[in-house]
Design a protein around this motif. Structure first.
Motif, PDB file in Angstrom:
ATOM      1  N   SER A   1      52.168  34.140  49.334  1.00 40.88           N
ATOM      2  CA  SER A   1      53.400  34.935  49.487  1.00 40.88           C
ATOM      3  C   SER A   1      53.808  35.563  48.156  1.00 40.88           C
ATOM      4  O   SER A   1      54.283  36.706  48.115  1.00 40.88           O
ATOM      5  N   GLU A   2      53.585  34.825  47.044  1.00 43.97           N
ATOM      6  CA  GLU A   2      53.903  35.379  45.719  1.00 43.97           C
ATOM      7  C   GLU A   2      53.012  36.576  45.384  1.00 43.97           C
ATOM      8  O   GLU A   2      53.465  37.566  44.817  1.00 43.97           O
ATOM      9  N   ILE A   3      51.722  36.468  45.728  1.00 44.65           N
ATOM     10  CA  ILE A   3      50.777  37.568  45.458  1.00 44.65           C
ATOM     11  C   ILE A   3      51.191  38.820  46.223  1.00 44.65           C
ATOM     12  O   ILE A   3      51.229  39.924  45.666  1.00 44.65           O
TER      13      ILE A   3
ATOM     14  N   THR B   1      53.458  44.199  45.998  1.00 39.06           N
ATOM     15  CA  THR B   1      54.405  45.192  46.529  1.00 39.06           C
ATOM     16  C   THR B   1      55.350  45.675  45.437  1.00 39.06           C
ATOM     17  O   THR B   1      55.653  46.869  45.343  1.00 39.06           O
ATOM     18  N   ARG B   2      55.794  44.745  44.583  1.00 35.69           N
ATOM     19  CA  ARG B   2      56.681  45.116  43.478  1.00 35.69           C
ATOM     20  C   ARG B   2      55.968  46.062  42.508  1.00 35.69           C
ATOM     21  O   ARG B   2      56.554  47.028  42.012  1.00 35.69           O
ATOM     22  N   ALA B   3      54.693  45.794  42.233  1.00 38.55           N
ATOM     23  CA  ALA B   3      53.908  46.659  41.331  1.00 38.55           C
ATOM     24  C   ALA B   3      53.773  48.053  41.919  1.00 38.55           C
ATOM     25  O   ALA B   3      53.881  49.061  41.207  1.00 38.55           O
ATOM     26  N   GLN B   4      53.539  48.126  43.225  1.00 38.23           N
ATOM     27  CA  GLN B   4      53.409  49.433  43.880  1.00 38.23           C
ATOM     28  C   GLN B   4      54.716  50.211  43.856  1.00 38.23           C
ATOM     29  O   GLN B   4      54.719  51.436  43.807  1.00 38.23           O
ATOM     30  N   THR B   5      55.844  49.489  43.882  1.00 36.13           N
ATOM     31  CA  THR B   5      57.162  50.129  43.875  1.00 36.13           C
ATOM     32  C   THR B   5      57.578  50.538  42.466  1.00 36.13           C
ATOM     33  O   THR B   5      58.144  51.615  42.256  1.00 36.13           O
ATOM     34  N   LYS B   6      57.278  49.683  41.496  1.00 34.00           N
ATOM     35  CA  LYS B   6      57.774  49.886  40.130  1.00 34.00           C
ATOM     36  C   LYS B   6      57.051  51.005  39.394  1.00 34.00           C
ATOM     37  O   LYS B   6      57.675  51.795  38.684  1.00 34.00           O
ATOM     38  N   PHE B   7      55.718  51.087  39.547  1.00 33.79           N
ATOM     39  CA  PHE B   7      54.928  52.018  38.746  1.00 33.79           C
ATOM     40  C   PHE B   7      54.579  53.284  39.533  1.00 33.79           C
ATOM     41  O   PHE B   7      54.437  53.249  40.753  1.00 33.79           O
TER      42      PHE B   7
ATOM     43  N   ASP C   1      43.966  50.602  46.284  1.00 39.78           N
ATOM     44  CA  ASP C   1      43.223  49.524  45.627  1.00 39.78           C
ATOM     45  C   ASP C   1      44.052  48.236  45.589  1.00 39.78           C
ATOM     46  O   ASP C   1      43.519  47.143  45.774  1.00 39.78           O
ATOM     47  N   ILE C   2      45.356  48.381  45.338  1.00 40.16           N
ATOM     48  CA  ILE C   2      46.224  47.194  45.349  1.00 40.16           C
ATOM     49  C   ILE C   2      46.318  46.642  46.767  1.00 40.16           C
ATOM     50  O   ILE C   2      46.363  45.424  46.974  1.00 40.16           O
ATOM     51  N   ASN C   3      46.335  47.544  47.746  1.00 38.61           N
ATOM     52  CA  ASN C   3      46.333  47.094  49.142  1.00 38.61           C
ATOM     53  C   ASN C   3      45.076  46.280  49.453  1.00 38.61           C
ATOM     54  O   ASN C   3      45.108  45.340  50.257  1.00 38.61           O
ATOM     55  N   LYS C   4      43.955  46.644  48.813  1.00 36.23           N
ATOM     56  CA  LYS C   4      42.714  45.894  49.018  1.00 36.23           C
ATOM     57  C   LYS C   4      42.841  44.463  48.498  1.00 36.23           C
ATOM     58  O   LYS C   4      42.257  43.531  49.057  1.00 36.23           O
ATOM     59  N   ILE C   5      43.587  44.306  47.416  1.00 34.96           N
ATOM     60  CA  ILE C   5      43.836  42.953  46.896  1.00 34.96           C
ATOM     61  C   ILE C   5      44.646  42.166  47.920  1.00 34.96           C
ATOM     62  O   ILE C   5      44.393  40.972  48.159  1.00 34.96           O
ATOM     63  N   LYS C   6      45.615  42.828  48.537  1.00 34.39           N
ATOM     64  CA  LYS C   6      46.395  42.175  49.595  1.00 34.39           C
ATOM     65  C   LYS C   6      45.484  41.779  50.766  1.00 34.39           C
ATOM     66  O   LYS C   6      45.609  40.677  51.315  1.00 34.39           O
ATOM     67  N   VAL C   7      44.580  42.686  51.142  1.00 29.99           N
ATOM     68  CA  VAL C   7      43.650  42.418  52.237  1.00 29.99           C
ATOM     69  C   VAL C   7      42.767  41.210  51.905  1.00 29.99           C
ATOM     70  O   VAL C   7      42.531  40.339  52.761  1.00 29.99           O
ATOM     71  N   ALA C   8      42.292  41.147  50.668  1.00 21.99           N
ATOM     72  CA  ALA C   8      41.446  40.025  50.234  1.00 21.99           C
ATOM     73  C   ALA C   8      42.188  38.704  50.414  1.00 21.99           C
ATOM     74  O   ALA C   8      41.614  37.707  50.890  1.00 21.99           O
ATOM     75  N   ASN C   9      43.463  38.686  50.069  1.00 17.97           N
ATOM     76  CA  ASN C   9      44.259  37.457  50.207  1.00 17.97           C
ATOM     77  C   ASN C   9      44.513  37.109  51.672  1.00 17.97           C
ATOM     78  O   ASN C   9      44.512  35.933  52.045  1.00 17.97           O
ATOM     79  N   ARG C  10      44.723  38.140  52.504  1.00 24.01           N
ATOM     80  CA  ARG C  10      44.900  37.887  53.936  1.00 24.01           C
ATOM     81  C   ARG C  10      43.625  37.284  54.536  1.00 24.01           C
ATOM     82  O   ARG C  10      43.675  36.378  55.362  1.00 24.01           O
TER      83      ARG C  10
ATOM     84  N   THR D   1      48.495  45.259  33.169  1.00 23.66           N
ATOM     85  CA  THR D   1      48.656  43.801  33.132  1.00 23.66           C
ATOM     86  C   THR D   1      49.048  43.253  34.503  1.00 23.66           C
ATOM     87  O   THR D   1      48.644  42.150  34.871  1.00 23.66           O
ATOM     88  N   ALA D   2      49.811  44.018  35.270  1.00 22.33           N
ATOM     89  CA  ALA D   2      50.196  43.586  36.623  1.00 22.33           C
ATOM     90  C   ALA D   2      48.965  43.485  37.526  1.00 22.33           C
ATOM     91  O   ALA D   2      48.790  42.498  38.254  1.00 22.33           O
ATOM     92  N   ILE D   3      48.099  44.502  37.458  1.00 29.40           N
ATOM     93  CA  ILE D   3      46.872  44.495  38.264  1.00 29.40           C
ATOM     94  C   ILE D   3      45.972  43.330  37.859  1.00 29.40           C
ATOM     95  O   ILE D   3      45.420  42.623  38.702  1.00 29.40           O
TER      96      ILE D   3
END
Length: 592
Positions: free
Chosen positions: A420-422, A427-433, A442-451, A354-356
């Protein structure tokens, strides 16, 4: 009856031990196989029959319809399940929860589980020393399973035998001889008990023990079971209070399906009970006459009711969906001064799936909303026109009246806070799970897309002033060249829009690949020689040439980033979600 305060505490302690065993068992199984179960839930609900089967299997495994329903609410909240699919899963979960009653009936009353419970605890405890994390969880599961039956044995011992305390029956007689009113009273008792204990399985265990010891007759116990079915919906409705309107609808659908089931069952209550009693009679012993016969009959009633209710309601799922959509309407929230994230909720952070999904949905919302809007406004073209079938060259030529927009203002109001929220949420999802390296990337790619979306906005801002200036210029060459730049971006936006409409996976990927290659191969004014030619022929000034050179490069960057974001969000994000569903199967295949 000599049943004092100490005895009441003993009864509550026994119930607490039963609940603790069930919690340890359920939590351990969720730790060991929960991700796989959530993947199954996300992937096996394509139609109502599959949804019902999925709800049954998961609930039968984790022994908690509340846990399944909470997952359903979270998945609907994150749009991983539709409301129709959620109702199907809930109907299946209601059947799955009846497995607990059969375990208690067949093992708790028919087999002396307490005699082997301690050796089972010893076995489970030894497994908890394993270095393998999953083996540890399975060890805790075994311990929880044994503690559950130890608690059940204490519960049976804590409830006084009716033969030793006949005054119990006379006390209860005041509530069991009022005809149909008694049925309603015990239905309410079952509902309230389940709300207090927050576990229909524990309430069912208590009901079975009271029946076995002769406290309450078969019909009153069946009424309590109906109440337990309503009481168990409260957990999901409480969880949905802080969720979005879709999750609230799923919780209300759970309540409605149970209430409707109880209503039709009350209309057929005694004929249905007589049928169950006839089917379950062993050597002519009726559940209405012998307390010892009640547990099997009550478990059969519980299963038959939920299965029949599923068969009755499965055809009315669309109607239930319409009812809850009216009961919980969509409300437009007042627009805040600064836009905030819509999908990045605490509820979505409950599970990695659900986080992803929340990260992807929020990123798509940013891309399709403010980013598209800013680029379209810089081009002085309406978004509806970009999505239309009108020829791009004609569209660009016909768009007049360049509007000066403040790109920075839109960025700070519509983009910056969400961006900034994204990043923080990812980052929280990567830390928590506990994610694999591939999933982390793959989550980093989502960050890259937003950048890259922020880069698009910054480039569009830099382009904006000249777009306005040279749209109004008397220099026909500069006017033509800037129109060409507008055409290139407009063409890319339209291609991306059309590619995203066609969700056929292969076609979708191929179209975006073609767009990317076209963007990479297209030459800017410097490489094509256009700039040199215009300067040599003195058709533009050196200042104009400098602007055109820089802006041509900005356009190329905008196009490349637009395509890159589309690929990351609409192709690779889908692959990411699929990888969550397939990874456990792949790991098991490798292990075998």
């Amino acid at each position: 009856m000599n049943y004092g305060f100490t005895d009441i505490l003993t009864l509550l302690g026994a119930l607490g031990l039963f609940l603790y065993g069930m919690k340890v068992m359920s939590d351990s199984l969720m730790e060991a196989a929960g991700d796989r179960m959530r993947n199954i839930l996300a992937s096996m609900t394509s139609n109502r029959v599959f949804a019902v089967f999925t709800g049954f299997v998961i609930t039968a495994a984790i022994q908690s319809s509340s846990a399944t329903t909470l997952m359903v609410v979270s998945f609907v909240n994150a749009s991983l399940l539709t409301l129709t699919e959620a109702v199907g899963v809930i109907l299946g979960a209601n059947i799955g929860t009846t497995v607990t009653a059969w375990l208690i009936t067949l093992l708790g009353f028919k087999v002396s589980m307490s005699a082997i419970a301690l050796p089972v605890v010893a076995l489970g405890f030894l497994l908890t020393f394993s270095k393998n994390i999953k083996t540890k969880h399975w060890g805790n599961f075994i311990v929880g399973f044994a503690v559950l039956f130890i608690g059940l044995q204490f519960l049976k011992d804590a409830v006084p035998n009716i033969q030793d305390s006949p005054e119990v029956l006379s006390w209860l007689q005041n509530y069991t001889d009022k005809g149909f009113w008694s049925v309603l009273i015990f239905l309410c008792i079952g509902t309230v008990l389940t709300i207090i204990i927050q576990s229909s399985s524990a309430t069912m265990a208590l009901t079975l023990v009271m029946c076995h010891e002769g406290w309450i007759p078969f019909d009153m116990a069946a009424a309590m079971v109906l109440g337990e079915n309503i009481g168990t919906t409260i957990t999901a409705n409480l969880a949905a209070l802080v969720a979005n309107y879709n999750a609230k609808r799923a919780a209300r659908a759970h309540l409605i399906s149970q209430v409707l089931g109880v209503i039709w069952m009350l209309a057929l209550f005694y004929p249905f009970l007589n049928l169950i009693d006839y089917i379950t009679q062993n050597e002519g012993v009726s559940a209405f006459d012998s307390p010892l016969a009640i547990p099997v009959a009550l478990s059969a009633f519980h299963t038959a009711f939920n299965m029949t209710n599923m068969l009755v309601l499965i055809g009315f799922v669309p109607l239930i969906v319409k009812i809850v959509e009216r009961a919980v309407p969509y409300k437009e929230m007042p627009e805040p001064a600064v836009d905030v994230a819509k999908y990045l909720s605490k509820a979505s952070m409950r599970y990695p799936q659900t986080a992803i999904k929340a990260l992807i949905d929020e990123s798509k919302r940013l891309y399709e909303g403010p980013v598209f809007k800013i680029v379209a406004h810089v081009l002085n073209i309406h978004r509806t026109d970009i999505k239309s079938g009108e020829k791009i060259k004609k569209l660009v030529k016909s768009s007049t009246g360049i509007v000066d927009i403040d790109v920075n203002e839109i960025y700070y109001k519509k983009v910056k806070h969400i961006y900034s929220e994204i990043i923080a949420y990812a980052t929280r999802a990567q830390t928590k799970f506990s994610l694999t390296e591939e999933k982390m990337n793959d989550i980093n790619k989502i960050k890259v897309a937003n950048r890259k979306m922020v880069e698009i906005i910054k480039d569009a801002d830099a382009l904006n002033e000249n777009m306005i200036a040279y749209a109004k210029t008397d220099n026909s060459d500069m006017h033509r060249e800037y129109n060409r730049l507008r055409q290139r971006i407009t063409k890319t936006l339209r291609r991306i829009y059309l590619a995203n409409i066609d969700k056929s996976s292969d076609k979708h990927i191929k179209k975006l690949e073609r767009i990317r290659k076209a963007a990479e191969e297209e030459e800017d004014v410097l490489a094509s020689g256009t700039l040199n030619m215009l300067l040599q022929e003195k058709r533009i000034t050196s200042e104009m040439a400098s602007s055109l050179s820089i802006d041509s490069h900005l356009v190329k960057n905008i196009i490349k980033n637009l395509v890159a974001v589309a690929e990351l969000l609409y192709v690779q994000s889908d692959t990411l979600l699929e990888s969550f569903i397939l990874e456990d199967d792949l790991q098991e295949a490798v292990a075998e």
